[in-house]
Design an enzyme around this catalytic site. Structure first.
Site, short mmCIF file in Angstrom:
data_model
loop_
_atom_site.label_atom_id
_atom_site.label_comp_id
_atom_site.label_asym_id
_atom_site.label_seq_id
_atom_site.Cartn_x
_atom_site.Cartn_y
_atom_site.Cartn_z
N HIS A 260 -7.71 9.56 -1.79
CA HIS A 260 -7.01 9.63 -0.50
C HIS A 260 -7.81 10.38 0.56
O HIS A 260 -7.91 9.95 1.70
CB HIS A 260 -5.64 10.28 -0.70
CG HIS A 260 -4.64 9.91 0.35
ND1 HIS A 260 -3.28 9.90 0.12
CD2 HIS A 260 -4.80 9.53 1.65
CE1 HIS A 260 -2.65 9.54 1.22
NE2 HIS A 260 -3.54 9.32 2.15
N ASP B 60 0.84 -1.19 0.00
CA ASP B 60 0.00 0.00 0.00
C ASP B 60 0.88 1.25 0.00
O ASP B 60 1.75 1.39 0.86
CB ASP B 60 -0.90 0.01 1.24
CG ASP B 60 -1.76 1.25 1.34
OD1 ASP B 60 -2.92 1.20 0.92
OD2 ASP B 60 -1.26 2.29 1.84
#
Length: 252
Positions: free
Chosen positions: A100, A34
């Site tokens: 995000h 990630d």
């Protein structure tokens, strides 16, 4: 998506630490990495890409997640952000692409997001760009990060691809986000926890108010001792036992 991934937040810019850490993570068995456009002063994706390209593991066996940065909200800007990420990672596609943050860097500075209504529209355009990127084969799945129920319901109004595959949120015993987790489960959204050890960005004042860092809590220490585990393992088990995906990070 593997339930346990390797996180790359807060590696020092230009240090090379991310390359070494990701390389080691892959060697010990991690297959889910990630990262994000903004991590490490926009350098971590490059290091992740270097590690992945030289790991000797087929791309098809890896699961790569990255995130669109909040300064790139909107259709064209999101496409631009993803293109840069793919170039840095040296791949043709990512397995999971996330928004995000639901909002812009700064409402006062962002001309396209002067009001909440503007931001709702801009976020819709961001998601549309991501949907089209799925169609184009540039990402296998799309999701969100740091989204509340309100943000999700807003996005749902115009989404063609629904539900988001994942909502990556801060999640640990100090911040269980019960209602949000319930909503995600009801709508088929995988909950992925970050900051599983207790909120890495919290300051001393916050820790004092909460009664100390989670890994230093007496309750956690007793459980760890009873089961011959580390405090970190106990907190990660708290998450995985509830079917949350996790992305712990280590630099050693």
């Amino acid at each position: 998506m593997p339930q346990i991934g390797f996180g790359t937040y807060k590696f020092k810019k230009g240090s090379g630490d991310a390359v070494q850490a990701v390389r080691k993570a892959l060697q010990v068995g991690y297959r889910h990495i990630d990262t994000a456009f903004i991590y490490g002063g926009e350098q971590t994706e490059i290091e992740v890409g270097n590690a992945v390209q030289n790991c000797g593991i087929p791309r098809s066996e890896l699961f790569l997640t990255t995130k669109q940065w909040r300064a790139y909200h909107g259709y064209d800007r999101t496409k631009e952000c993803l293109a840069k990420s793919l170039e840095r990672l040296q791949v043709d596609y990512v397995d999971l692409y996330l928004i995000h943050w639901p909002g812009p860097n700064n409402f006062k500075r962002d001309e396209a997001a002067k009001t909440l209504a503007d931001m709702e529209q801009l976020r819709s355009e961001t998601w549309r760009a991501m949907e089209d990127s799925v169609d184009e084969g540039k990402c296998r799945a799309i999701g969100v990060s740091n989204f509340s129920i309100k943000h999700l319901e807003s996005l749902r109004k115009t989404a063609r691809i629904w539900p988001p595959a994942v909502n990556q949120i801060e999640l640990h015993p100090y911040n269980p986000q019960t209602e949000l987790v319930k909503y995600c489960h009801q709508h088929g959204i995988v909950v992925q926890a970050y900051a599983s050890l207790g909120g890495q960005d919290s300051g001393k004042k916050t820790w004092k108010t909460l009664g100390g860092k989670l890994v230093e809590r007496e309750e956690v220490k007793k459980i760890a001792e009873k089961h011959s585990k580390t405090e970190a393992q106990v907190l990660l088990r708290w998450a995985t036992q509830q079917k949350f995906a996790v992305i712990p990070k280590s630099s050693n």
